[in-house]
Design a protein around this motif. Structure first.
Motif, PDB file in Angstrom:
ATOM      1  N   PHE A   1      14.970  -2.751 -20.730  1.00 43.90           N
ATOM      2  CA  PHE A   1      15.796  -3.569 -21.631  1.00 43.90           C
ATOM      3  C   PHE A   1      15.057  -3.805 -22.949  1.00 43.90           C
ATOM      4  CE2 PHE A   1      16.972  -7.919 -23.019  1.00 43.90           C
ATOM      5  CZ  PHE A   1      18.346  -7.771 -23.148  1.00 43.90           C
TER       6      PHE A   1
ATOM      7  N   ILE B   1      16.469   0.955 -30.758  1.00 40.60           N
ATOM      8  CA  ILE B   1      17.521   0.579 -31.706  1.00 40.60           C
ATOM      9  C   ILE B   1      16.914   0.346 -33.085  1.00 40.60           C
ATOM     10  CG2 ILE B   1      19.245  -1.166 -32.270  1.00 40.60           C
ATOM     11  CD1 ILE B   1      19.672  -1.554 -29.272  1.00 40.60           C
TER      12      ILE B   1
ATOM     13  N   VAL C   1      21.867   3.883 -31.766  1.00 41.09           N
ATOM     14  CA  VAL C   1      22.414   2.600 -32.199  1.00 41.09           C
ATOM     15  C   VAL C   1      23.665   2.243 -31.405  1.00 41.09           C
ATOM     16  CG1 VAL C   1      23.516   1.425 -34.145  1.00 41.09           C
ATOM     17  CG2 VAL C   1      21.399   2.686 -34.492  1.00 41.09           C
ATOM     18  N   LEU C   2      24.485   3.242 -31.076  1.00 39.01           N
ATOM     19  CA  LEU C   2      25.738   2.927 -30.380  1.00 39.01           C
ATOM     20  C   LEU C   2      25.596   2.941 -28.865  1.00 39.01           C
ATOM     21  CD1 LEU C   2      28.344   4.820 -32.583  1.00 39.01           C
ATOM     22  CD2 LEU C   2      27.707   2.419 -32.636  1.00 39.01           C
TER      23      LEU C   2
ATOM     24  N   PRO D   1      22.671  -0.365 -26.782  1.00 38.84           N
ATOM     25  CA  PRO D   1      23.099  -1.717 -26.409  1.00 38.84           C
ATOM     26  C   PRO D   1      23.883  -1.759 -25.107  1.00 38.84           C
ATOM     27  CG  PRO D   1      24.071  -1.039 -28.522  1.00 38.84           C
ATOM     28  CD  PRO D   1      23.063  -0.019 -28.168  1.00 38.84           C
ATOM     29  N   VAL D   2      24.559  -0.658 -24.760  1.00 33.61           N
ATOM     30  CA  VAL D   2      25.349  -0.677 -23.525  1.00 33.61           C
ATOM     31  C   VAL D   2      24.436  -0.685 -22.299  1.00 33.61           C
ATOM     32  CG1 VAL D   2      27.138   0.491 -22.211  1.00 33.61           C
ATOM     33  CG2 VAL D   2      27.264   0.436 -24.689  1.00 33.61           C
TER      34      VAL D   2
ATOM     35  N   ILE E   1      23.066  -4.271 -21.942  1.00 33.82           N
ATOM     36  CA  ILE E   1      23.899  -5.274 -21.283  1.00 33.82           C
ATOM     37  C   ILE E   1      24.042  -4.947 -19.798  1.00 33.82           C
ATOM     38  CG2 ILE E   1      26.117  -4.168 -21.847  1.00 33.82           C
ATOM     39  CD1 ILE E   1      25.394  -7.909 -21.703  1.00 33.82           C
TER      40      ILE E   1
ATOM     41  N   LEU F   1      20.945  -6.036 -18.112  1.00 35.13           N
ATOM     42  CA  LEU F   1      20.938  -7.496 -18.111  1.00 35.13           C
ATOM     43  C   LEU F   1      21.814  -8.029 -16.976  1.00 35.13           C
ATOM     44  CD1 LEU F   1      19.772  -9.752 -19.988  1.00 35.13           C
ATOM     45  CD2 LEU F   1      22.060  -9.937 -20.904  1.00 35.13           C
ATOM     46  N   LEU F   2      22.973  -7.387 -16.782  1.00 37.07           N
ATOM     47  CA  LEU F   2      23.863  -7.829 -15.709  1.00 37.07           C
ATOM     48  C   LEU F   2      23.214  -7.632 -14.346  1.00 37.07           C
ATOM     49  CD1 LEU F   2      27.370  -6.625 -16.995  1.00 37.07           C
ATOM     50  CD2 LEU F   2      26.555  -8.966 -16.782  1.00 37.07           C
TER      51      LEU F   2
ATOM     52  N   ASP G   1      31.966  -4.347  -8.287  1.00 40.04           N
ATOM     53  CA  ASP G   1      32.231  -2.917  -8.151  1.00 40.04           C
ATOM     54  C   ASP G   1      30.982  -2.121  -8.513  1.00 40.04           C
ATOM     55  OD1 ASP G   1      33.160  -0.391  -8.117  1.00 40.04           O
ATOM     56  OD2 ASP G   1      34.894  -0.761  -9.409  1.00 40.04           O
TER      57      ASP G   1
ATOM     58  N   LEU H   1      31.309   0.570 -11.174  1.00 37.03           N
ATOM     59  CA  LEU H   1      31.318   0.141 -12.578  1.00 37.03           C
ATOM     60  C   LEU H   1      29.920   0.258 -13.173  1.00 37.03           C
ATOM     61  CD1 LEU H   1      32.722  -1.107 -15.020  1.00 37.03           C
ATOM     62  CD2 LEU H   1      32.147  -3.350 -14.108  1.00 37.03           C
TER      63      LEU H   1
ATOM     64  N   LEU I   1      28.898   2.260 -16.582  1.00 35.80           N
ATOM     65  CA  LEU I   1      28.172   1.670 -17.719  1.00 35.80           C
ATOM     66  C   LEU I   1      26.817   2.350 -17.904  1.00 35.80           C
ATOM     67  CD1 LEU I   1      28.943  -2.109 -17.157  1.00 35.80           C
ATOM     68  CD2 LEU I   1      29.829  -0.663 -18.968  1.00 35.80           C
TER      69      LEU I   1
ATOM     70  N   PHE J   1      27.290   5.782 -19.365  1.00 32.13           N
ATOM     71  CA  PHE J   1      27.814   5.741 -20.734  1.00 32.13           C
ATOM     72  C   PHE J   1      26.659   5.786 -21.735  1.00 32.13           C
ATOM     73  CE2 PHE J   1      29.050   3.719 -24.674  1.00 32.13           C
ATOM     74  CZ  PHE J   1      30.238   4.378 -24.957  1.00 32.13           C
TER      75      PHE J   1
END
Lengths: 230, 547
Positions: free
Chosen positions: B163, B170, B208-209, B212-213, B216, B219-220, B239, B242, B246, B249
């Motif tokens: 993380f 970034i 950059v895009l 961040p995904v 998060i 982090l979850l 789930d 999921l 993520l 991605f």
């Protein structure tokens, strides 16, 4: 006064180049912020699609009044922030500080209300974790009996909503706290007379950041507080 | 005398204190600091690999239990991907070269650049902590619910390390984009930019895009573990699939974060050592952007067997095939550049040629894997491991070392022993193929990944693979030795030992703190190689004629 010139970092050729660079940098930063919150919103959307009733029930426990109040507070803080940027463009040091202090006060009001709400959730055992307890005693919203609401783990799905509520508003609040830190830094700079008509990029960039934080809340409010009213 | 001293002052000798390094905002010094840091992680990840390759020599348990084995391959994956490959070329060579190639004095945000090194190092230390406290056994993918519910708590530390180091990426990506947009020298138009810069531009967009995904997502997972809430836990209605969406991605585009800068390096090297303008400059530049954009829409090909709908699978399969187009454009254009060029097989060129061949194998087997039916057959086998290593080690690591050799004289001001360099490049190429080609076969025959006990008929192929790993390790160690040697005893490099055409070769080696003695004005593109400008390999042109 060659005030503007002294703020030109050694690796830039002109103030214009420097200003455009910080502006582009800030927008890129906001783009990555959109993706950061975007991941959360996607996860939220998927679970809401999966458990619409649980999310509606859970949302009913949030105080729409406090949420709406905070929305107004935050929009006002965006206004004072915009005025601070305007004051910076005009080179009015006194007004910069006044408007930033106003913004900070509004931000503190928002965080205070958030604290009240969190405490209330804590007392109602609605903080996710082993202590979470869902007692179906909410009468503002009649829970229809469906396959979903009859599911033995319905309380677990309600808890899922609260997981997202705390992570999303928590991340938002964290961004506000960082914003407050930035504003303290701006006040220090302003008191030292660092800003001028030629150099006010930090005020402008903090402003952009603050408006972004505001916009996130504009999305969070209906998604979290108004779900059951649709 | 004072004039002489001013002439030889460069970014390395301008100051010598430790503080002058730790608080520097010079992108060149930060690049060097990154180099030292990531090589440490490369070493750690390599040690883990050697250990489990030794274990895999026998079909039964030799000297480590399954749990140790699991922790070792996880340690290998995490350190190599997050702490070596992702920062490798961008944070080291990109950091060092990008402003020079643009004719700028520094990156747009020098302090942010320094902050990125600190953030990265802090993230790396957290990752190291997870290893020291006993390691993680989830694999580098951290699939839930295993990682969030069942695995040991070191997961939190490792996840936090990733993380945190993500923010360093970034910062670097953001800095690069702004610098490329705003800091180009007069006359340096977009289509005069070196392809190295184009590749880094595309990479930075993904960073950059995408990053961040994963931030998060991780982090979850951490929230789920720390507060025992059920975001990905099926017992609470979460789930786990999921998480995979993520995770991939980001982590699929991350593969392009790892390979695109390598492609940029290869474009520079191929042009220089063929003495030719790069063939199809515009389309090679655009293919980098195409890979960056397409890369965001193919993550589902990691999930063909993860309960994804067949139709989603078909779409992801088709989109994955599309990525082959811009990748093939690059390969064909490099080959077309070689055609008719006066090719010189110096060390960087050997790595670049290795890249082209190995990346092609890695890329083509990627098409096997994007085909749904074949994917189901070879899913989670050594075939995947081999494919991934052909792209990442055969591609990116080759490109990284090719680039490191190519710009070594620029970075250090010293020449490395050329003949040893060539021999090492060949050793590494042989060692690599011996390690990973048998894995294609053993995977196709059905050997699953992540097992340290296996049927006896696979032993020969595993022994070959381990032997190759030993050769590979020898090659890397040899390289470490002669590069260190050249730092101390190597002959001084002239400003342009390879007679290359880029802007970075017009400034002294090593460059002065502000990169150029006079602000450059660019009048032609980066590949102005001409017929007359033939390459000569005598000590006279390579050595520093200015004393």
């Amino acid at each position: 006064m060659a005030d503007g010139q002294s703020h030109l970092a050694h690796h830039f050729d002109s103030m214009e180049q420097q200003r455009e660079s910080s502006s582009l940098g800030m927008w890129l930063f906001l783009a990555q912020e959109v993706m950061f919150f975007g991941g959360l919103f996607v996860a939220y959307a998927i679970y809401r699609f999966k458990y619409p009733e649980a999310f509606a029930v859970a949302s009913g426990y949030l105080s729409v009044g406090w949420g709406a109040f905070n929305t107004v507070v935050l929009i006002c803080s965006s206004l004072t922030m915009a005025l601070a940027v305007r004051a910076a463009q005009l080179g009015d040091k006194k007004k910069i500080i006044q408007y930033i202090v106003a913004t900070m006060l509004l931000a503190c009001v928002f965080l205070g209300v958030k604290g009240v709400e969190y405490t209330e959730k804590y007392h109602h055992d609605l903080v996710p974790g082993p202590a979470f307890q869902y007692v179906p005693d909410f009468d503002a919203y009649t829970v229809p009996v469906t396959a979903e609401t009859a599911h033995p783990n319905f309380a677990g799905h309600v808890q899922l909503f609260y997981s997202f509520y705390f992570v999303m508003t928590g991340m938002h609040a964290l961004h506000m706290v960082i914003g407050l830190g930035l504003m303290i830094w701006l006040i220090v700079k302003a008191l030292r007379g660092r800003f001028s008509r030629e150099y006010y990029a930090p005020v402008e960039m903090t402003g952009l950041y603050w408006h972004f934080v505001d916009i996130v809340w504009i999305f969070l409010f209906p998604l979290l507080y108004l779900v059951w009213r649709h | 005398m004072s004039e002489n001293a001013a002439k030889t002052e460069n970014y390395l000798n301008v100051k010598h204190t430790v503080a002058s390094w730790l608080f520097t905002v010079d992108h060149k010094r930060i690049g060097v600091m990154y180099l030292a840091t990531i090589l440490l992680f490369f070493f750690l990840g390599g040690v883990a690999a050697v250990l489990f390759r030794i274990e895999l020599m026998t079909p039964t348990e030799m000297f480590m239990a399954s749990e140790t084995y699991n922790r070792l391959f996880t340690m290998h994956g995490i350190t190599m991907i997050f702490f070596f490959l992702i920062p490798s070329i961008p944070a080291v060579l990109g950091n060092f070269l990008l402003p020079i190639m643009l004719g700028a004095r520094d990156l747009a945000f020098p302090r942010l650049n320094l902050a990125s090194w600190y953030v990265f190092t802090f993230g790396g230390l957290l990752g190291l902590g997870a290893i020291i406290f006993g390691g993680v056994d989830t694999g580098w993918t951290f699939y839930t619910p295993y990682s969030s519910t069942y695995a040991n708590s070191n997961v939190i530390l490792a996840a936090l390390g990733i993380f945190v180091s993500g923010f360093a990426s970034i910062m670097t990506g953001l800095n690069f984009i702004v610098t490329i947009h705003k800091m180009r020298a007069p006359g340096l138009t977009w289509f005069r930019l070196p392809l190295f810069v184009w590749a880094h531009y595309a990479t930075s967009i993904i960073i950059v895009l995408g990053t961040p995904v994963i931030a998060i997502t991780i982090l979850l997972v951490a929230v789920e573990r720390i507060f025992s809430v059920g975001i990905f836990d099926p017992a609470l209605g979460g789930d786990p699939v999921l998480f995979q969406h993520l995770f991939w991605f980001y982590s699929h585009p991350a593969v392009y974060i790892m390979i695109l800068p390598g492609m940029g390096v290869v474009s520079e090297i191929i042009a220089c050592f063929s003495r030719k303008r790069i063939f199809g400059y515009h389309i090679v530049a655009m293919s980098s952007l195409a890979i960056a954009i397409l890369g965001f829409f193919v993550w589902g090909h990691h999930m063909f067997v993860s309960s994804q709908s067949m139709y989603a699978g078909m779409i992801f399969s088709i989109l994955s095939f599309l990525v082959a187009i811009p990748s093939a454009i690059k390969v064909f254009n490099w080959v077309a550049t070689l055609y008719g060029g006066s090719i010189k097989l110096d060390t960087p060129m050997l790595y670049a040629l290795g890249f082209i061949g190995l990346f092609t194998i890695g890329g083509l087997t990627g098409l096997f894997l994007a085909t749904m039916a074949v994917n189901v057959h070879v899913h989670d086998t050594y075939f995947i491991v081999a494919h991934f290593h052909y792209v990442m080690v055969g591609g990116m690591v080759m490109a990284f070392f090719g680039g490191l050799h190519f710009w070594w004289p620029k970075i250090t001001g010293k020449l490395f022993p050329e003949m040893l360099g060539r021999i090492t490049a060949i050793i590494i190429f042989i060692g690599f193929n011996l390690t990973f080609f048998p894995q294609f076969i053993v995977g196709y025959l059905g050997m699953p990944r992540r097992y340290h006990v296996y049927p006896e008929e696979f032993q020969l192929l595993h022994v070959m693979s381990t032997g190759g790993a030993a050769v590979l390790a020898l090659g890397y160690m040899l390289m470490g030795v002669y590069l260190l040697y050249s730092l101390i005893l190597g002959p001084k490099a002239s400003s342009n030992p390879w007679k290359a055409a880029g802007l970075e070769w017009t400034t002294p080696s090593p460059p002065p703190t502000e990169n150029f003695l006079e602000p450059p004005v660019v009048k032609h593109e980066a590949y102005a190689y001409t017929e007359e400008d033939t390459y000569r390999d005598d000590a006279e042109t390579k050595g520093d004629t200015h004393g």
